[in-house]
Enzyme design. Sequence first.
Site, short mmCIF file in Angstrom:
data_model
loop_
_atom_site.label_atom_id
_atom_site.label_comp_id
_atom_site.label_asym_id
_atom_site.label_seq_id
_atom_site.Cartn_x
_atom_site.Cartn_y
_atom_site.Cartn_z
N THR A 89 0.83 -1.21 0.00
CA THR A 89 0.00 0.00 0.00
C THR A 89 0.86 1.26 0.00
OG1 THR A 89 -1.69 -1.21 1.21
CG2 THR A 89 -1.86 1.18 1.24
N ALA A 102 12.47 -3.40 -4.61
CA ALA A 102 12.43 -4.79 -4.14
C ALA A 102 11.00 -5.11 -3.74
CB ALA A 102 13.36 -4.98 -2.94
N LYS A 140 6.71 2.51 12.24
CA LYS A 140 6.64 3.04 13.62
C LYS A 140 7.15 2.04 14.65
CE LYS A 140 3.06 3.05 11.62
NZ LYS A 140 1.82 3.22 10.86
N VAL A 198 4.47 8.51 12.01
CA VAL A 198 3.49 9.10 12.94
C VAL A 198 2.49 9.96 12.18
CG1 VAL A 198 3.16 10.58 14.95
CG2 VAL A 198 5.23 9.19 14.78
N GLY A 241 0.67 9.67 9.59
CA GLY A 241 0.63 9.64 8.13
C GLY A 241 1.07 10.92 7.46
N LYS A 257 3.61 5.29 18.09
CA LYS A 257 3.69 6.67 17.59
C LYS A 257 3.95 7.64 18.72
CE LYS A 257 0.55 5.51 13.78
NZ LYS A 257 -0.88 5.38 13.43
#
Lengths: 436, 436
Positions: free
Chosen positions: A13, A43, A103, A130, A132, A203
Amino acid sequence: MKPIKIGICGLGTVGGGTFNVLMRNKDLIAQRVGRPIEIAQIAMRRPNPGCDTSGVSVTDDVYAVADNPEIDILVELIGGCETAKTLVSRAIVSGKHVVTANKALIAVHGNELLAEAEKHKVQVAFEAAVAGGIPVIKALREGLAANKVHTVAGIINGTGNFILTAMEKKGSSFADVLSEAQALGYAEADPTFDVEGIDAAHKLTILASIAFGIPLQFEQTYTEGISGITAEDIQYAHELGYRIKHLGIARARKEGIELRVHPTLIPEKRLLANVDGVMNAVLVDTDAVGPTLFYGAGAGAEPTASAVIADIIDIARGIDSPHHMPALGYQRPLSNELTVLPMDETETAFYLRMSAADHPGVMTQITRILSEEGINIEALLQKEVFEGEQFAAIIMLTHKVKERAVNNAITAIEALDDVNGQVVKIRMDHLEHCNN
Amino acid sequence: MKPIKIGICGLGTVGGGTFNVLMRNKDLIAQRVGRPIEIAQIAMRRPNPGCDTSGVSVTDDVYAVADNPEIDILVELIGGCETAKTLVSRAIVSGKHVVTANKALIAVHGNELLAEAEKHKVQVAFEAAVAGGIPVIKALREGLAANKVHTVAGIINGTGNFILTAMEKKGSSFADVLSEAQALGYAEADPTFDVEGIDAAHKLTILASIAFGIPLQFEQTYTEGISGITAEDIQYAHELGYRIKHLGIARARKEGIELRVHPTLIPEKRLLANVDGVMNAVLVDTDAVGPTLFYGAGAGAEPTASAVIADIIDIARGIDSPHHMPALGYQRPLSNELTVLPMDETETAFYLRMSAADHPGVMTQITRILSEEGINIEALLQKEVFEGEQFAAIIMLTHKVKERAVNNAITAIEALDDVNGQVVKIRMDHLEHCNN
């Protein structure tokens, strides 16, 4: 100018998002950096159908990227701790800068990895770890660097916030909303990391280290999830003018630092109380500025990619210079003077809910216990008893008090014959210094 | 390590705050930078009773600081444009970095000064020029550097926001609240810069340049103040689910950039609508992250000092390195491809209020005019006519449409016999992409 060459490890993602944003905004980013960012190697274990990687060198061996002498920056987006740690360490030793969104890796192994990076004169950057897409690490480490930080309080797990928001809007149970969130892809099949606060604690560990200049100490962070929150408690909180949010709170007190993740009642008029759904927000309260708040998407492919690429751009902009930006905002060694307080020593206000027999004298017993522990009541809500019911719900909001005192009082209250079952305890924070 | 030596020019509100925060947090800042920041000289016209400057070299000649060979960074906090420009230019030529809180200076003379700084390989930093203590310049230039920015929309003048908030809470007139704000020290004796939007336009000019990579062009910024806003309009907006905020909006469209400061109706559930009193907030909407919001104190001695010192720390952390951080976030030359659109070409929704005779047929005439200009009505509020009154207030919210069309329609509506006086026009923005 010569391009900066990066290698992306992991094309899931976040890796896919990073690839796509880098490709889409290639020219814009080159203008901002002053030279192009080139994806020299990827990779991945399997192709990402959302990414057109034709023309890019691809491998299934992450260590090939760490060992590739052409690469300036290794971007670790494989997640997990074991392989990621070995990979990052290997990249550092081979003189590469590292950008990661991991994180857990930073919260648990950061002290070691950052010392290693310093020794090898490379940077390890982790803005994406932390909240996003919200550039809150940069804000704390640079934008607010003149300030003594009092408090950091954040909604830093989107899944948890989505669940609490939905429970409130629909009056549904935790279990029902969790199933729905899983169906929508907002919660994992095993949601433990998110709903039990472990992700938020990772976070918070990072934010606290930067805010206070202390080593990363995940193991000292108190962690309590939201799976015990009921629709009933959300409703009572609402009647009293509060909303329940799952907060990560780091607070500096004279005696030490409070470091805790737990559901928290906050006044409904605060901006933080109005951050809904999967959105994140971090409130920072400092001596010079007072309260500031940073709001945005805390997860997702492209929001997280934005933070990953911001780190790449930062490193690229200064790649020919000696590095003066300490990863955690302080020059090493970090101070060990400020210790994390045990949970018993933390001070908060409390929401207490109990079920008590509907006859005179019970309230006297309860208030006597509270008084003996030095606990003052700020508000009281006694629910009507309906016919046929033996017990009434009593909800109390206390003034600020040590956790130990409340735990003692709860033990004594639960021992009363006229009190049925357990006392529900949820911490409360007025966020006093916030105008909004 | 050797201290970084700074010279502070101007010891008024912001200069005094900067001095005090630097002294109070000296050790903390040295730990963060890796070396001490030393105040080597202060230029001031008169002493600031809130600052103990004993032991610091003091002069009443700002140019002495620019010429002082010991000084690494000149901090310009004298305000105004004339002397400030000469001073900053002289510091640049003598090889000093410059930190300033002067929004007018940067908005009006920034293109010239930043080019000069580049030539002399020094930095000019101005985080404090926009939104006080909120590190929003850093967020745009660095934290969100991977993103294509769509929109910047900010409450960037605390005085204006204080007045609008107070008008709303008390139902008072602009004039009454302004007097009160002046008595409290939130508004200047001559409030023109704040309430007519000039200060906000200076700040928006700077934000837009960083967001879109365009030259600073203050003269292209449309500026409309809040002195025409009535308690009545605030009340009607509230009835329709909106609040009126004085926003600076910069928006990239295919055709060009909209750059405008004006009162704006925004949905009351948005976080931005709930930023009250003197607080500031900037909403940034981008392609990868979506909406982010940065909130905090936009003015005041110490909040502004925080931003000034953040810039000093940034420069100090990299003072031995060649500089790669472009002041406006893009390597020069900045693009001239994106032009600022004339106001007639901007597209917004509108709130229109008119006073029309209370008999059938009027509404038909009005809606025909709107329809001829391609204006669709989203909501309509017709106020009850009380006995003895001849005219009724009609309030309309339109869909998004070009400003020119609305202006044409207003001219035609005002020419109707059955419409009394002028049509009130306030722009509206749904901030569609914001979940909160």
